[in-house]
Design an enzyme around this catalytic site. Structure first.
Site, PDB file in Angstrom:
ATOM      1  N   GLU A 112      29.795  35.733  19.186  1.00  0.00           N
ATOM      2  CA  GLU A 112      29.550  35.725  17.476  1.00  0.00           C
ATOM      3  C   GLU A 112      28.440  34.709  17.221  1.00  0.00           C
ATOM      4  OE1 GLU A 112      33.008  32.608  16.362  1.00  0.00           O
ATOM      5  OE2 GLU A 112      33.377  32.623  18.583  1.00  0.00           O
ATOM      6  N   LYS A 114      25.794  32.128  16.175  1.00  0.00           N
ATOM      7  CA  LYS A 114      25.756  30.621  16.022  1.00  0.00           C
ATOM      8  C   LYS A 114      24.923  30.134  14.578  1.00  0.00           C
ATOM      9  CE  LYS A 114      24.102  26.519  18.403  1.00  0.00           C
ATOM     10  NZ  LYS A 114      23.333  26.046  17.061  1.00  0.00           N
ATOM     11  N   ASP A 116      23.372  28.150  11.641  1.00  0.00           N
ATOM     12  CA  ASP A 116      22.570  26.974  11.476  1.00  0.00           C
ATOM     13  C   ASP A 116      23.005  26.269  10.351  1.00  0.00           C
ATOM     14  OD1 ASP A 116      20.817  25.233  12.266  1.00  0.00           O
ATOM     15  OD2 ASP A 116      19.016  26.234  11.710  1.00  0.00           O
ATOM     16  N   TYR A 221      32.197  29.071   7.335  1.00  0.00           N
ATOM     17  CA  TYR A 221      32.549  30.020   8.331  1.00  0.00           C
ATOM     18  C   TYR A 221      33.077  29.303   9.495  1.00  0.00           C
ATOM     19  CZ  TYR A 221      29.748  33.848   6.038  1.00  0.00           C
ATOM     20  OH  TYR A 221      28.961  34.569   5.406  1.00  0.00           O
ATOM     21  N   LYS A 310      20.688  31.037  22.639  1.00  0.00           N
ATOM     22  CA  LYS A 310      19.569  30.821  21.573  1.00  0.00           C
ATOM     23  C   LYS A 310      18.813  31.885  21.515  1.00  0.00           C
ATOM     24  CE  LYS A 310      19.800  27.448  19.425  1.00  0.00           C
ATOM     25  NZ  LYS A 310      19.350  26.145  19.756  1.00  0.00           N
ATOM     26  N   CYS A 404      -8.428  15.822 -10.984  1.00  0.00           N
ATOM     27  CA  CYS A 404      -7.717  17.326 -11.040  1.00  0.00           C
ATOM     28  C   CYS A 404      -8.599  18.314 -10.509  1.00  0.00           C
ATOM     29  CB  CYS A 404      -7.267  17.435 -12.507  1.00  0.00           C
ATOM     30  SG  CYS A 404      -6.553  19.221 -12.653  1.00  0.00           S
ATOM     31  N   CYS A 407      -9.308  20.234 -14.215  1.00  0.00           N
ATOM     32  CA  CYS A 407      -9.892  19.959 -15.359  1.00  0.00           C
ATOM     33  C   CYS A 407     -10.662  18.915 -14.876  1.00  0.00           C
ATOM     34  CB  CYS A 407      -8.883  19.681 -16.477  1.00  0.00           C
ATOM     35  SG  CYS A 407      -8.051  18.236 -16.058  1.00  0.00           S
ATOM     36  N   CYS A 421      -1.661  15.206 -12.612  1.00  0.00           N
ATOM     37  CA  CYS A 421      -2.762  15.329 -13.735  1.00  0.00           C
ATOM     38  C   CYS A 421      -1.964  15.098 -14.915  1.00  0.00           C
ATOM     39  CB  CYS A 421      -3.597  16.645 -13.704  1.00  0.00           C
ATOM     40  SG  CYS A 421      -4.571  17.053 -15.122  1.00  0.00           S
ATOM     41  N   CYS A 426      -5.072  20.355 -19.967  1.00  0.00           N
ATOM     42  CA  CYS A 426      -5.259  21.149 -18.515  1.00  0.00           C
ATOM     43  C   CYS A 426      -4.996  22.475 -18.499  1.00  0.00           C
ATOM     44  CB  CYS A 426      -4.671  20.185 -17.269  1.00  0.00           C
ATOM     45  SG  CYS A 426      -5.279  21.267 -15.704  1.00  0.00           S
TER      46      CYS A 426
END
Length: 582
Positions: A112, A114, A116, A221, A310, A404, A407, A421, A426
């Site tokens: 089944e 795995k 995460d 699950y 894995k 920035c 600008c 900024c 801008c």
């Protein structure tokens, strides 16, 4: 009369729970949204009038209760152990051979996904959900009962009658599409995005305010269970029973007779990995027969009858070419790491956005560095970190801008990690804000993409976001390549979409820090007109379930800003009209 009311409430609870199961677990709804909403509203009204008859497993309990002060500790009656890993086919073969040698028999195996995510346990007493906990260190976890109640794939009442205590274990995950939407909302609200679906799932379950968990689209699950009256001779029988009780289980579940059949299942799963709606990092292979599991027993931290096989890591090495700095609609300066192209999960990657300048400095990324790049959720490019042992001494430090990049205004620091900024004129901020205003979760203007925004600014037709709402056909015809048909279409779209704007969309369009799509809907449910929200006090705002102090302050401050005065002028002049909320 009271008996009739009590029976009706019980009938509604059972109906809605069944419809939730069909929608969230079976993905096969049997009633329309309108009918569901009508029944749910009736139940809410009855529970408000007759709280003494409210059932503990009512679906209304899923919305999230009061904010908790902290999580108490839960000791697991049976430890929640981790799994040994098999990184290669040879290691898997060794596991299979060791099992056969220990048993002096040939068991079957289950295969089944795995997942995460975050491992959790849920406990039922006589079929009713009574407690939920995280795995923690395997022996003790955190009591997250109120948070897990909000996850709709965890039944509050099992679909079949059961007696005694039943504990079900599984993984809380977030699907990739829901993860992307959540991060879009966080970015829109000026918040840092989550790094991965797993990170988002864990953060959503372990937050102290259950109403926040309720807003996140989490799924549970189930993969294991045990209890007083639970009878199953094999893991495959157990999983079928969990599914029958109303739980989601791994959509990939096979019984394999030997190593070759496990490998075939693995190769098929690996080829389908990129198209899955959720993240998996491998397969779990278990001895199927419970009598053989009992004979094999446990190590100190893991069972001898199961292994995690894995998948290869979804990462690649590459070299940094440059780091650019982009300006967002709030003025936030975000580093973008540009690197030599790599292919991951079938996609060509050449850049990844970092969270902020602090993220860049913490990872110590330099020009010429070798870095590890990953596709989070097989979707989002992410810089895992630098490989310092590959440095030659010729790498160059990234120059952090003090002005920035668009600008030239001096940048200002906000909070721990944000550099902004603050220039309201801008052009980069304005362009990003226009794209946001036009987007699907705001005014949803079709045809108004990034290229239109760029041209409107470049040719001087727009100097403030408010200018957009006064554009006519002749204005669009001033843009190169625009013909009468396209100009007319854009004007019609602008007029149609701005004369019947839903309140939640308008609130979201304002771009208030910390206020994204879901928060906008909460506000629209509580304050039925924009004037009500404008006049709301700090106390009014924090009383809304799901609105914290920081967000309340951001909302209050926004309605004192120049930006709000411009939006208000558009409303007063009839250039934007809101649909009344009933």
């Amino acid at each position: 009369m009271n008996q009739g009311i009590r029976e009706r409430m019980k009938q509604l609870v059972n109906l809605i729970n069944q419809y939730d199961y069909e929608y969230y677990v079976l993905n096969s709804p049997s009633v329309s949204d309108a009918e569901y909403d009508r029944l749910y509203k009736e139940l809410v009204e009855l529970e408000e009038r007759y709280p003494e008859y409210a059932l503990s497993y009512s679906p209304t309990k899923r919305v999230g209760g009061k904010v908790q002060e902290g999580f108490s500790e839960v000791e697991h009656l049976v430890p929640m152990l981790s799994l040994e890993n098999a990184q290669t086919k040879d290691e898997l073969k060794k596991f299979i051979d060791n099992v056969a040698e220990s048993l002096k028999a040939s068991p079957t195996f289950t295969v089944e996904y795995k997942f995460d995510g975050l491992a959790c346990s849920v406990v039922y007493q006589d079929g009713l959900f009574v407690q939920g906990a995280t795995r923690g260190d395997g022996f003790k976890g955190e009591n997250v009962t109120e948070n897990l109640k909000t996850i709709r794939t965890i039944p509050l009442q099992l679909s079949k009658e059961t007696q005694g205590r039943l504990e079900v274990r599984g993984e809380v995950i977030m699907h990739i599409d829901d993860f992307k939407k959540l991060n879009e909302e966080r970015l829109a609200g000026g918040l840092e995005p989550f790094r991965s679906p797993r990170n988002a799932s864990a953060g959503s379950v372990r937050v102290l305010d259950p109403s926040i968990t309720a807003k996140r689209k989490l799924k549970f699950y189930a993969y294991y269970g045990f209890g007083d009256k639970l009878s199953a001779k094999s893991h495959s029988e157990l999983v079928a029973l969990l599914k029958d009780l109303g739980f989601l289980v791994s959509p990939l579940f096979e019984v394999a007779r030997n190593y070759d059949e496990i490998i075939r299942a693995y190769e098929k799963a690996l080829s389908e990995r990129a198209n899955l709606p959720f993240e998996v990092d491998g397969l779990v292979v278990k001895v199927n027969e419970h009598r053989f599991q009992e004979e094999l027993g446990f190590r100190s931290r893991s069972p001898r009858w199961a292994v995690a096989f894995k998948f290869p890591p979804n990462e690649a090495y590459t070299k940094v070419k440059e780091v650019r700095f982009q300006v967002g609609r709030t003025g936030a300066i975000t580093p973008v790491c540009v690197f030599e192209s790599v292919f991951l999960s079938g996609a060509k990657l050449s850049r990844a956005t970092l969270h902020n300048i602090e993220d860049l400095l913490r990872k110590d990324i330099r020009i010429g560095d070798t870095i590890v790049v990953r596709r989070q959720g097989d979707v989002i490019p992410y810089v895992v970190g630098v490989v310092p042992e590959k440095r030659t001494g010729h790498e160059k430090q990234v120059e952090i801008p003090s002005e920035c990049p668009e600008c030239g205004s001096l940048l200002q620091k906000r909070g721990q990690a944000g550099v902004f900024c603050e220039n309201s004129l801008c052009p980069a901020k304005l362009e990003a804000y226009l794209e946001y205003i036009f987007s699907k979760n705001c005014l949803n203007l079709e045809g108004f993409g990034s290229k239109i925004c760029e041209k409107l600014l470049h040719f001087g037709l727009v100097k403030s976001f408010a200018d957009v709402f006064t554009l006519d056909r002749d204005d669009f015809l001033k843009l190169p390549g625009f013909k009468d048909k396209l100009a007319t279409k854009l004007v019609d779209e602008l007029k149609n979409k701005t004369q019947n704007v839903e309140l939640w969309r308008f609130i979201n369009t304002l771009g208030i820090p910390n206020v994204g799509r879901e928060t906008s809907k909460l506000l629209a449910d509580r304050f039925l007109a924009i004037e009500e929200l404008e006049k709301a006090s700090y106390e009014d705002l924090v009383s809304v379930n799901g609105i914290g102090p920081e967000t309340a302050r951001a909302i209050s401050n926004f309605f004192k800003s120049q930006s709000w005065r411009e939006w208000k002028s558009l409303l007063d002049r009839g250039l934007i009209k809101l649909v009344k909320t009933s």
